[in-house]
Design a protein around this motif. Structure first.
Motif, mmCIF file in Angstrom:
data_model
loop_
_atom_site.group_PDB
_atom_site.id
_atom_site.type_symbol
_atom_site.label_atom_id
_atom_site.label_comp_id
_atom_site.label_asym_id
_atom_site.label_seq_id
_atom_site.Cartn_x
_atom_site.Cartn_y
_atom_site.Cartn_z
ATOM 1 N N ASP A 43 0.846 -1.192 0.000
ATOM 2 C CA ASP A 43 0.000 0.000 0.000
ATOM 3 C C ASP A 43 0.884 1.245 0.000
ATOM 4 O OD1 ASP A 43 -2.270 1.564 -0.045
ATOM 5 O OD2 ASP A 43 -3.183 0.609 1.715
ATOM 6 N N HIS A 44 0.279 2.369 -0.397
ATOM 7 C CA HIS A 44 0.939 3.662 -0.259
ATOM 8 C C HIS A 44 0.964 4.059 1.213
ATOM 9 C CE1 HIS A 44 1.468 5.078 -4.412
ATOM 10 N NE2 HIS A 44 0.363 4.409 -4.701
ATOM 11 N N ILE A 45 2.065 4.674 1.641
ATOM 12 C CA ILE A 45 2.091 5.258 2.983
ATOM 13 C C ILE A 45 2.103 6.784 2.917
ATOM 14 C CG2 ILE A 45 3.002 3.303 4.252
ATOM 15 C CD1 ILE A 45 5.786 4.373 3.899
ATOM 16 N N ASP A 46 2.447 7.334 1.786
ATOM 17 C CA ASP A 46 2.232 8.739 1.476
ATOM 18 C C ASP A 46 2.384 8.891 -0.035
ATOM 19 O OD1 ASP A 46 5.023 8.988 0.913
ATOM 20 O OD2 ASP A 46 5.436 9.564 2.987
ATOM 21 N N ILE A 70 -3.636 -13.440 10.315
ATOM 22 C CA ILE A 70 -3.200 -12.675 11.493
ATOM 23 C C ILE A 70 -2.099 -11.705 11.103
ATOM 24 C CG2 ILE A 70 -1.985 -12.856 13.710
ATOM 25 C CD1 ILE A 70 -3.453 -15.558 14.122
ATOM 26 N N GLY A 71 -1.117 -12.199 10.345
ATOM 27 C CA GLY A 71 0.003 -11.356 9.929
ATOM 28 C C GLY A 71 -0.448 -10.187 9.076
ATOM 29 N N SER A 72 -1.323 -10.448 8.115
ATOM 30 C CA SER A 72 -1.806 -9.395 7.229
ATOM 31 C C SER A 72 -2.555 -8.319 8.003
ATOM 32 C CB SER A 72 -2.709 -10.008 6.159
ATOM 33 O OG SER A 72 -3.172 -9.029 5.267
ATOM 34 N N ALA A 73 -3.408 -8.747 8.941
ATOM 35 C CA ALA A 73 -4.176 -7.788 9.738
ATOM 36 C C ALA A 73 -3.263 -6.955 10.634
ATOM 37 C CB ALA A 73 -5.213 -8.527 10.582
ATOM 38 N N LEU A 74 -2.260 -7.600 11.227
ATOM 39 C CA LEU A 74 -1.339 -6.870 12.109
ATOM 40 C C LEU A 74 -0.502 -5.870 11.319
ATOM 41 C CD1 LEU A 74 -0.105 -9.701 14.518
ATOM 42 C CD2 LEU A 74 -1.630 -7.793 15.079
ATOM 43 N N ILE A 75 -0.043 -6.262 10.133
ATOM 44 C CA ILE A 75 0.760 -5.340 9.313
ATOM 45 C C ILE A 75 -0.059 -4.116 8.927
ATOM 46 C CG2 ILE A 75 1.865 -5.055 7.061
ATOM 47 C CD1 ILE A 75 2.746 -8.038 7.379
ATOM 48 N N GLN A 76 -1.306 -4.338 8.557
ATOM 49 C CA GLN A 76 -2.165 -3.213 8.199
ATOM 50 C C GLN A 76 -2.349 -2.276 9.387
ATOM 51 O OE1 GLN A 76 -5.041 -3.977 5.310
ATOM 52 N NE2 GLN A 76 -6.606 -2.635 6.154
ATOM 53 N N GLU A 77 -2.521 -2.856 10.553
ATOM 54 C CA GLU A 77 -2.669 -2.051 11.777
ATOM 55 C C GLU A 77 -1.393 -1.268 12.067
ATOM 56 O OE1 GLU A 77 -4.184 -0.753 15.586
ATOM 57 O OE2 GLU A 77 -5.216 -1.697 13.904
ATOM 58 N N ILE A 78 -0.251 -1.924 11.963
ATOM 59 C CA ILE A 78 1.041 -1.302 12.280
ATOM 60 C C ILE A 78 1.346 -0.160 11.316
ATOM 61 C CG2 ILE A 78 3.538 -1.705 12.270
ATOM 62 C CD1 ILE A 78 2.848 -4.603 13.248
ATOM 63 N N VAL A 79 1.144 -0.394 10.022
ATOM 64 C CA VAL A 79 1.559 0.580 9.010
ATOM 65 C C VAL A 79 0.548 1.705 8.856
ATOM 66 C CG1 VAL A 79 2.113 0.914 6.565
ATOM 67 C CG2 VAL A 79 2.929 -1.134 7.764
ATOM 68 N N ARG A 81 -2.427 2.386 10.705
ATOM 69 C CA ARG A 81 -3.044 3.011 11.878
ATOM 70 C C ARG A 81 -2.016 3.527 12.867
ATOM 71 N NH1 ARG A 81 -8.483 -0.678 13.088
ATOM 72 N NH2 ARG A 81 -9.334 -0.514 10.976
ATOM 73 N N LYS A 82 -1.014 2.714 13.152
ATOM 74 C CA LYS A 82 0.032 3.178 14.061
ATOM 75 C C LYS A 82 1.067 4.043 13.344
ATOM 76 C CE LYS A 82 -0.340 -0.600 17.410
ATOM 77 N NZ LYS A 82 0.383 -1.661 18.159
ATOM 78 N N GLU A 83 1.025 4.024 12.007
ATOM 79 C CA GLU A 83 1.912 4.825 11.164
ATOM 80 C C GLU A 83 3.395 4.535 11.430
ATOM 81 O OE1 GLU A 83 0.665 8.887 11.611
ATOM 82 O OE2 GLU A 83 -1.086 8.592 10.312
ATOM 83 N N ILE A 84 3.693 3.274 11.676
ATOM 84 C CA ILE A 84 5.079 2.801 11.766
ATOM 85 C C ILE A 84 5.463 2.346 10.365
ATOM 86 C CG2 ILE A 84 6.613 1.063 12.764
ATOM 87 C CD1 ILE A 84 4.742 1.070 15.233
ATOM 88 N N THR A 85 6.409 3.018 9.743
ATOM 89 C CA THR A 85 6.672 2.759 8.321
ATOM 90 C C THR A 85 8.110 2.359 8.022
ATOM 91 O OG1 THR A 85 7.105 5.121 7.923
ATOM 92 C CG2 THR A 85 4.845 4.346 7.606
ATOM 93 N N ILE A 90 8.801 -1.988 11.584
ATOM 94 C CA ILE A 90 7.623 -2.812 11.281
ATOM 95 C C ILE A 90 7.868 -4.244 11.747
ATOM 96 C CG2 ILE A 90 6.240 -3.820 9.422
ATOM 97 C CD1 ILE A 90 6.667 -1.196 7.865
ATOM 98 N N LEU A 91 9.053 -4.796 11.431
ATOM 99 C CA LEU A 91 9.359 -6.172 11.827
ATOM 100 C C LEU A 91 9.437 -6.311 13.347
ATOM 101 C CD1 LEU A 91 12.015 -7.405 9.227
ATOM 102 C CD2 LEU A 91 9.533 -7.697 9.212
ATOM 103 N N SER A 92 10.074 -5.375 14.016
ATOM 104 C CA SER A 92 10.182 -5.440 15.482
ATOM 105 C C SER A 92 8.807 -5.370 16.127
ATOM 106 C CB SER A 92 11.062 -4.296 15.999
ATOM 107 O OG SER A 92 12.382 -4.433 15.548
ATOM 108 N N THR A 93 7.954 -4.475 15.625
ATOM 109 C CA THR A 93 6.603 -4.341 16.179
ATOM 110 C C THR A 93 5.775 -5.583 15.874
ATOM 111 O OG1 THR A 93 6.743 -1.950 15.807
ATOM 112 C CG2 THR A 93 4.572 -2.857 16.271
ATOM 113 N N LEU A 94 5.887 -6.091 14.657
ATOM 114 C CA LEU A 94 5.144 -7.295 14.274
ATOM 115 C C LEU A 94 5.568 -8.483 15.131
ATOM 116 C CD1 LEU A 94 3.148 -8.633 12.288
ATOM 117 C CD2 LEU A 94 5.081 -9.038 10.761
#
Length: 246
Positions: A43-46, A70-79, A81-85, A90-94
């Protein structure tokens, strides 16, 4: 399980979006057992930056599909909603989110499930590629030369390791350069004249052979090479092989 496959397919982003962002691309995606532990997300992040994820979850079939969703949903949340890019973050948070979601390390019934995963951040304006990888290599074609770049030696989730380290690697690409990401299902496939593994070396040789042809033809070459190698043997794992040209 066929309806589950429709749900899983509906969660995967449309590969047509990649061709809107890059000059051309291909995605060879073939589950072993209808549903898959391999998945991709992008996805685009900006306006200028775009993220691609290529992931290989523990297992295949239904257990793998649970992990991929689970992984796909968490990545979407991290990138989004939490705006970790940043890929390493991303890997550490995931890693932490998977362990928390699956209650890993808490009791005898805990699972060791996780995933090997590549996160690539493309700056479309500067053509800078920044990526972090858990256990998977990335292959770059830069000015016609192939570069095989290893990832960090820890998976995301699963392992009972107190502190994992993921770092970012950065490369400035030029127009016409390519990036290849893949799960281990392609090189681990048994086949050929002696029923042996395809292995990374044959993948690297294949990429060298096809790097100069259009991506839609590269897709056909990747697919046909896999099918010819596998022959009449069973597919051993889910397969995901992605290529994008800048």
């Amino acid at each position: 399980i066929n309806y589950a496959q429709r749900i899983q397919a509906g969660l995967l982003p449309s590969v047509a979006k990649l061709d809107e962002v890059f000059d051309c691309s291909f995605t060879f995606y073939r589950p072993r057992d209808i549903v898959s532990g391999d998945f991709y997300w992008f996805d685009h992040i900006d306006e200028d930056r775009f993220i691609i994820v290529c992931a290989d979850s523990t297992g295949h079939g239904v257990p793998g599909a649970f992990m991929s969703m689970i992984g796909s949903a968490l990545i979407q949340e991290i990138v989004l909603r939490k705006e970790i890019t940043r890929p390493s973050q991303i890997l550490s948070t995931l890693d932490k989110e998977i362990s928390s979601t699956l209650n890993q390390g808490e009791g005898e019934s805990t699972t060791s499930d996780g995933m090997d995963i590549i996160v690539c951040e493309f700056n479309l304006k500067t053509r800078m590629l920044r990526f972090a990888s858990a256990m998977r290599p990335v292959i770059l074609i830069m000015e016609g030369e192939q570069y095989y770049i290893r990832g960090n030696k820890s998976s995301v989730g699963g392992e009972s390791v107190n502190e994992k380290y993921f770092d970012d690697q950065e490369y400035y690409l030029k127009k016409g350069d390519s990036v290849y990401m893949f799960s281990d299902g392609y090189p681990d496939q048994f086949g050929g004249p002696n029923g042996k593994k395809l292995k990374i070396i044959r993948m690297k040789n294949l990429i060298d052979e096809i790097k100069d042809i259009p991506m839609d033809q590269q897709y056909l070459a990747v697919r046909d090479y896999f099918d010819e190698w596998k022959g009449d043997l069973e597919q051993v794992d889910d397969v995901l092989f992605m290529g994008v040209m800048i």
